[in-house]
Design a protein around this motif. Sequence first.
Motif, mmCIF file in Angstrom:
data_model
loop_
_atom_site.group_PDB
_atom_site.id
_atom_site.type_symbol
_atom_site.label_atom_id
_atom_site.label_comp_id
_atom_site.label_asym_id
_atom_site.label_seq_id
_atom_site.Cartn_x
_atom_site.Cartn_y
_atom_site.Cartn_z
ATOM 1 N N SER A 36 45.755 22.574 87.767
ATOM 2 C CA SER A 36 45.092 23.858 87.974
ATOM 3 C C SER A 36 45.558 24.843 86.911
ATOM 4 C CB SER A 36 45.389 24.408 89.372
ATOM 5 O OG SER A 36 46.754 24.707 89.477
ATOM 6 N N LYS A 37 44.612 25.467 86.282
ATOM 7 C CA LYS A 37 44.918 26.416 85.209
ATOM 8 C C LYS A 37 44.774 27.833 85.742
ATOM 9 C CE LYS A 37 43.470 27.879 80.681
ATOM 10 N NZ LYS A 37 42.387 27.876 79.716
ATOM 11 N N GLU A 38 45.832 28.607 85.605
ATOM 12 C CA GLU A 38 45.813 29.992 86.061
ATOM 13 C C GLU A 38 45.033 30.830 85.046
ATOM 14 O OE1 GLU A 38 49.173 33.391 86.748
ATOM 15 O OE2 GLU A 38 49.703 31.336 87.230
ATOM 16 N N PRO A 39 44.150 31.717 85.507
ATOM 17 C CA PRO A 39 43.398 32.536 84.548
ATOM 18 C C PRO A 39 44.327 33.483 83.794
ATOM 19 C CG PRO A 39 42.971 33.270 86.789
ATOM 20 C CD PRO A 39 43.804 32.030 86.882
ATOM 21 N N VAL A 40 44.037 33.660 82.514
ATOM 22 C CA VAL A 40 44.833 34.570 81.686
ATOM 23 C C VAL A 40 44.307 35.985 81.887
ATOM 24 C CG1 VAL A 40 45.447 35.187 79.324
ATOM 25 C CG2 VAL A 40 45.296 32.780 79.987
ATOM 26 N N LYS A 41 45.222 36.893 82.149
ATOM 27 C CA LYS A 41 44.853 38.297 82.350
ATOM 28 C C LYS A 41 45.015 39.026 81.022
ATOM 29 C CE LYS A 41 47.591 40.468 85.048
ATOM 30 N NZ LYS A 41 48.297 41.067 86.192
ATOM 31 N N TYR A 97 39.848 39.059 83.199
ATOM 32 C CA TYR A 97 40.397 37.749 83.500
ATOM 33 C C TYR A 97 39.566 36.715 82.764
ATOM 34 C CZ TYR A 97 43.098 40.068 87.069
ATOM 35 O OH TYR A 97 43.971 40.899 87.712
ATOM 36 N N ASP A 98 40.242 35.837 82.033
ATOM 37 C CA ASP A 98 39.590 34.770 81.274
ATOM 38 C C ASP A 98 38.550 35.289 80.289
ATOM 39 O OD1 ASP A 98 40.968 32.527 81.894
ATOM 40 O OD2 ASP A 98 39.554 31.757 83.359
ATOM 41 N N ILE A 158 53.811 34.731 82.411
ATOM 42 C CA ILE A 158 52.936 35.201 83.496
ATOM 43 C C ILE A 158 51.459 35.199 83.100
ATOM 44 C CG2 ILE A 158 54.698 36.578 84.644
ATOM 45 C CD1 ILE A 158 53.543 39.054 83.286
ATOM 46 N N SER A 159 51.126 34.455 82.040
ATOM 47 C CA SER A 159 49.736 34.329 81.576
ATOM 48 C C SER A 159 49.065 35.688 81.407
ATOM 49 C CB SER A 159 48.917 33.464 82.541
ATOM 50 O OG SER A 159 49.444 32.170 82.579
ATOM 51 N N GLU A 160 49.675 36.523 80.579
ATOM 52 C CA GLU A 160 49.154 37.869 80.378
ATOM 53 C C GLU A 160 49.157 38.213 78.890
ATOM 54 O OE1 GLU A 160 50.232 41.073 83.257
ATOM 55 O OE2 GLU A 160 51.225 41.912 81.500
#
Length: 74
Positions: free
Chosen positions: A2-7, A23-24, A53-55
């Motif tokens: 599962s890929k977390e969306p990048v903010k 997002y994304d 934190i994918s940001e």
Amino acid sequence: MSKEPVKVILWEENQKDFLKKFYDLQFTPRVGEEVYLKKEKWKVTRVEHDVEISEINVYMQLIKKVKQEKPSSS
């Protein structure tokens, strides 16, 4: 996997509040690029990636508007 969306957060340079969150996003603006947001033109001054934190934080400055003179109808 599962890929977390990048903010992606757009900030006005030297301000505490953000302008917009996405997002994304399909692309991330690069330093020096111009962005049209909230009916105004902005120039990207820096981009910071926080991989943990994918940001992505994008800092921008408002481009001063140049008043266009209307041709006089004389």
